[in-house]
Design a protein around this motif. Structure first.
Motif, short mmCIF file in Angstrom:
data_model
loop_
_atom_site.label_atom_id
_atom_site.label_comp_id
_atom_site.label_asym_id
_atom_site.label_seq_id
_atom_site.Cartn_x
_atom_site.Cartn_y
_atom_site.Cartn_z
N LEU A 93 0.71 -1.30 0.05
CA LEU A 93 0.18 0.02 0.09
C LEU A 93 0.92 1.22 -0.04
N TRP A 94 1.87 1.37 0.70
CA TRP A 94 2.74 2.33 0.71
C TRP A 94 3.65 2.66 -0.31
N SER A 95 3.82 1.56 -0.89
CA SER A 95 4.59 1.65 -2.39
C SER A 95 3.69 2.17 -3.32
N LEU A 96 2.24 1.65 -3.54
CA LEU A 96 1.32 2.56 -4.28
C LEU A 96 1.05 3.91 -3.82
N LEU A 97 1.30 4.36 -2.68
CA LEU A 97 0.69 5.43 -2.37
C LEU A 97 1.81 6.46 -2.86
N ALA A 98 3.12 6.04 -2.89
CA ALA A 98 4.39 6.81 -3.08
C ALA A 98 4.48 6.94 -4.70
N TRP A 99 3.97 5.88 -5.42
CA TRP A 99 4.13 5.92 -6.76
C TRP A 99 2.87 6.70 -7.42
N VAL A 112 0.58 11.42 2.62
CA VAL A 112 2.01 11.31 2.59
C VAL A 112 2.14 10.06 3.87
N ILE A 113 3.30 9.42 4.01
CA ILE A 113 3.71 8.68 5.08
C ILE A 113 4.76 9.41 5.85
N VAL A 114 4.39 9.36 7.01
CA VAL A 114 5.13 10.45 7.87
C VAL A 114 5.96 9.44 9.42
N ASP A 115 7.02 10.02 9.70
CA ASP A 115 7.71 9.17 10.97
C ASP A 115 6.77 9.61 12.00
N GLY A 116 6.33 8.32 12.80
CA GLY A 116 5.54 8.57 13.97
C GLY A 116 5.93 9.54 15.14
N GLU A 117 7.29 9.51 15.29
CA GLU A 117 8.10 10.01 16.24
C GLU A 117 8.26 11.52 15.94
N THR A 118 8.92 11.77 14.91
CA THR A 118 9.38 13.23 14.68
C THR A 118 8.31 13.74 13.46
N GLY A 119 7.53 13.21 12.89
CA GLY A 119 6.52 13.98 11.90
C GLY A 119 7.11 14.20 10.69
N ALA A 120 8.25 13.91 10.32
CA ALA A 120 9.19 13.93 8.91
C ALA A 120 8.48 13.23 8.26
N VAL A 121 8.28 13.81 7.04
CA VAL A 121 7.64 13.07 5.73
C VAL A 121 8.59 11.75 5.12
N ALA A 122 8.20 10.68 4.89
CA ALA A 122 9.20 9.52 4.50
C ALA A 122 8.86 9.46 3.12
N ASP A 123 9.86 8.85 2.62
CA ASP A 123 9.95 8.68 1.30
C ASP A 123 10.25 6.98 1.07
N PRO A 124 9.27 6.21 0.80
CA PRO A 124 9.72 4.65 0.96
C PRO A 124 10.55 4.22 -0.04
N VAL A 125 11.39 3.38 0.14
CA VAL A 125 12.15 2.71 -0.87
C VAL A 125 12.03 1.19 -0.64
N LEU A 126 12.15 0.20 -1.53
CA LEU A 126 12.53 -1.13 -1.09
C LEU A 126 14.02 -1.28 -0.97
N VAL A 127 14.35 -2.33 -0.03
CA VAL A 127 15.77 -2.59 0.16
C VAL A 127 15.91 -4.14 0.44
N ASP A 128 16.99 -4.27 0.04
CA ASP A 128 17.61 -5.89 0.23
C ASP A 128 17.65 -6.04 1.77
N ARG A 129 16.93 -7.23 2.21
CA ARG A 129 16.96 -7.26 3.76
C ARG A 129 18.36 -7.66 4.35
N ALA A 130 18.93 -8.44 3.60
CA ALA A 130 20.18 -8.88 3.74
C ALA A 130 21.39 -7.88 3.83
N THR A 131 21.20 -6.91 2.84
CA THR A 131 22.50 -5.90 2.51
C THR A 131 21.97 -4.57 2.96
N GLY A 132 20.56 -4.37 2.92
CA GLY A 132 20.34 -2.98 3.32
C GLY A 132 20.36 -2.06 2.00
N ARG A 133 20.82 -2.68 0.61
CA ARG A 133 20.98 -1.82 -0.41
C ARG A 133 19.32 -1.77 -1.09
#
Length: 155
Positions: A93-99, A112-133
């Protein structure tokens, strides 16, 4: 007219679309993430015909994305809550929202998606769980593996 079923395909995208490929399903899941649990809440938010909502909720329950729980015996009333499988749909859903914000909101984002602690707008990206890339191409791409055999599919 009944649409083609993707159930027998080995493609994970096709199998996923079999469960959530109808647009009402994705909007119902969106509303469930926003806190809706009751039939009336979904109907009011989506302005969807009751018979269509009934079918979509039943399909999402059958697919294991929602669980139906009885909250009243008289009259009988159920609520619909996200299962673990349903909660795992959030990044989709968040990927569809960003797209959608990037490509289909010329007036600017309405959600938009925001950081629940800071309120900063987040920009989602997919990353590889093993490497973080970030999963961008190159170097990442899809690769077709040999189709699952009947014996493997049943395990």
């Amino acid at each position: 007219m009944r649409r083609k079923s993707f159930e027998g395909m080995t493609c994970p995208i096709a199998r996923s679309l079999e469960r959530v490929g109808e647009w009402w399903s994705i909007l119902i899941l969106r509303d469930a993430f926003l806190g809706a649990t009751r039939f009336e809440q979904f109907q009011k938010s989506l302005d969807i015909a009751p018979n269509m909502l009934t079918r979509r909720l039943a399909a999402l329950v059958e697919a294991g994305l929602l669980e139906r729980r009885r909250y009243s015996e008289r009259p009988p009333r159920d609520e619909y809550v996200l299962t673990e499988r349903g909660r795992d749909f959030r990044p989709v859903l968040w990927s569809l929202l960003a797209w959608g914000n990037k490509h289909f909101a010329p007036e600017g984002p309405s959600v938009v998606i925001v950081d629940g602690e800071t309120g900063a707008v987040a920009d989602p990206v997919l990353v590889d769980r093993a490497t973080g890339r970030p999963l961008t191409s190159p170097p990442f791409r899809t690769r077709r593996l040999r189709p699952a055999t009947q014996e493997t599919a049943d395990v």
